[in-house]
Design a protein around this motif. Structure first.
Motif, short mmCIF file in Angstrom:
data_model
loop_
_atom_site.label_atom_id
_atom_site.label_comp_id
_atom_site.label_asym_id
_atom_site.label_seq_id
_atom_site.Cartn_x
_atom_site.Cartn_y
_atom_site.Cartn_z
N VAL A 106 47.15 -22.05 11.16
CA VAL A 106 46.44 -20.89 10.66
C VAL A 106 47.15 -19.63 11.11
O VAL A 106 47.87 -19.63 12.12
CB VAL A 106 44.97 -20.84 11.14
N ASN A 107 46.95 -18.56 10.37
CA ASN A 107 47.45 -17.26 10.80
C ASN A 107 46.58 -16.78 11.95
O ASN A 107 45.37 -16.99 11.93
CB ASN A 107 47.36 -16.28 9.63
N PRO A 108 47.15 -16.14 12.98
CA PRO A 108 46.33 -15.67 14.10
C PRO A 108 45.12 -14.84 13.68
O PRO A 108 44.06 -14.93 14.31
CB PRO A 108 47.32 -14.83 14.92
N CYS A 109 45.24 -14.08 12.61
CA CYS A 109 44.12 -13.25 12.18
C CYS A 109 42.97 -14.08 11.60
O CYS A 109 41.87 -13.57 11.37
CB CYS A 109 44.57 -12.21 11.15
N GLU A 110 43.20 -15.39 11.41
CA GLU A 110 42.16 -16.28 10.90
C GLU A 110 41.43 -17.03 12.02
O GLU A 110 40.62 -17.91 11.76
CB GLU A 110 42.78 -17.29 9.94
N ALA A 111 41.75 -16.65 13.26
CA ALA A 111 41.13 -17.28 14.43
C ALA A 111 40.28 -16.27 15.18
O ALA A 111 40.61 -15.08 15.26
CB ALA A 111 42.20 -17.84 15.36
N VAL A 112 39.18 -16.74 15.75
CA VAL A 112 38.33 -15.90 16.60
C VAL A 112 38.29 -16.52 18.00
O VAL A 112 38.02 -17.71 18.15
CB VAL A 112 36.90 -15.77 16.06
N PHE A 113 38.56 -15.71 19.00
CA PHE A 113 38.56 -16.14 20.38
C PHE A 113 37.37 -15.53 21.11
O PHE A 113 37.08 -14.34 20.96
CB PHE A 113 39.86 -15.70 21.06
N PHE A 114 36.67 -16.34 21.90
CA PHE A 114 35.54 -15.87 22.70
C PHE A 114 35.88 -16.02 24.18
O PHE A 114 36.32 -17.08 24.62
CB PHE A 114 34.29 -16.70 22.42
N SER A 115 35.61 -14.97 24.96
CA SER A 115 35.84 -15.03 26.41
C SER A 115 34.97 -14.01 27.11
O SER A 115 34.57 -13.01 26.51
CB SER A 115 37.31 -14.76 26.74
#
Length: 270
Positions: A206-215
């Motif tokens: 996937v393109n990085p902009c298609e990922a969501v990171f939670f922290s």
């Protein structure tokens, strides 16, 4: 961004990447329950699983020799493995190892050897069901929702990959490993740098902009954003982070939540 915008962002994401401690699991569980348990029983874990412990120490020794930056670390002075098969010699060596590990536990908790043995003991504690891992109820609901939507979920934690696997297999709510596509640790890169986030996205195709990171850590949020990902800060106790130095990074996130229910589409009343 308000919750409606965040819900849309998460709904449109192709993959989810989750930090564990402080984000989907309680910091207090690990620090006040899990770690003290293995520390109190560390001698038993070393003796019962001695052959595996020897393998860990051997690998760490080899790694330290290759890493010039670790040349002054205590690991370099760690006593050589006995070549004799004599029972008394090996029993004495076990005592040396136990004393050494206990010394690190009390005085050098960031040492590579201690972290390696601690992580190994924690894996065994979960696998043996000496303790069950904590997950927030809203995090479980999120995992179930994303599973129904066919959205792959990846973990990215400072805890070892093997420990993460046992963690999700032995939670207070049962085996949750079915909800995790793959587990990643800092062997792919520091969570404060871009390499690891991009590696996960590349592997997931996937393109990085298609990922969501939670922290729960603002500095990790910055690293994810610099990698091209969307990133949401999880602020469960309105303290943002236990690390004071990270307060200056607050505000870099795409949004902030206190519970995953705030961004689940099926929880929306809008």
């Amino acid at each position: 961004m308000d919750n409606k915008v965040l819900r849309k962002m998460v709904s449109e994401a192709k993959i989810i990447i989750l930090d564990i401690e402080g984000t989907i699991a309680s910091i207090d569980f690990l620090r006040n329950e899990a770690f003290p348990l293995v520390e109190n029983q560390i001698e038993d874990y070393i003796l019962i699983y001695w052959e595996e412990v020897k393998d860990i120490l051997s690998r760490l020794r080899q790694q330290s020799v290759l890493d010039s930056k670790e040349s002054s670390n205590d690991l370099v002075q760690f006593p050589s493995f006995p070549t004799s098969e004599n029972t008394e010699v090996n029993t004495n060596y076990q005592k040396v190892v136990i004393d050494y590990v206990k010394h690190l536990m009390k005085n050098k908790r960031d040492d590579r050897v201690w972290k390696g043995i601690q992580g190994f003991a924690l894996q065994k504690a979960f696998r043996n069901e000496d303790i069950f891992a904590h997950l927030y109820s809203d995090a479980i609901k999120a995992l179930e929702t994303w599973s129904r939507e066919g959205k792959p979920v990846y973990t990215y934690s400072t805890g070892s990959r093997d420990t993460q696997i046992e963690y999700f297999r032995h939670t207070i709510e049962g085996d949750m490993s079915e909800f995790i596509k793959e587990y990643f640790d800092v062997s792919i890169g520091s969570k404060l740098e871009c390499q690891g986030y991009r590696f996960i996205c590349s592997l997931a195709e996937v393109n990085p902009c298609e990922a969501v990171f939670f922290s729960d850590r603002p500095k990790e949020i910055v690293a994810a954003k610099n990698s091209g990902l969307k990133a949401i800060l999880v602020d469960r106790e309105s303290k943002i982070s236990l690390i004071k130095e990270e307060e200056e990074f607050v505000g870099s996130e795409d949004g902030k939540i206190t519970s995953f229910t705030e961004i689940l589409v099926d929880n929306s009343n809008d």
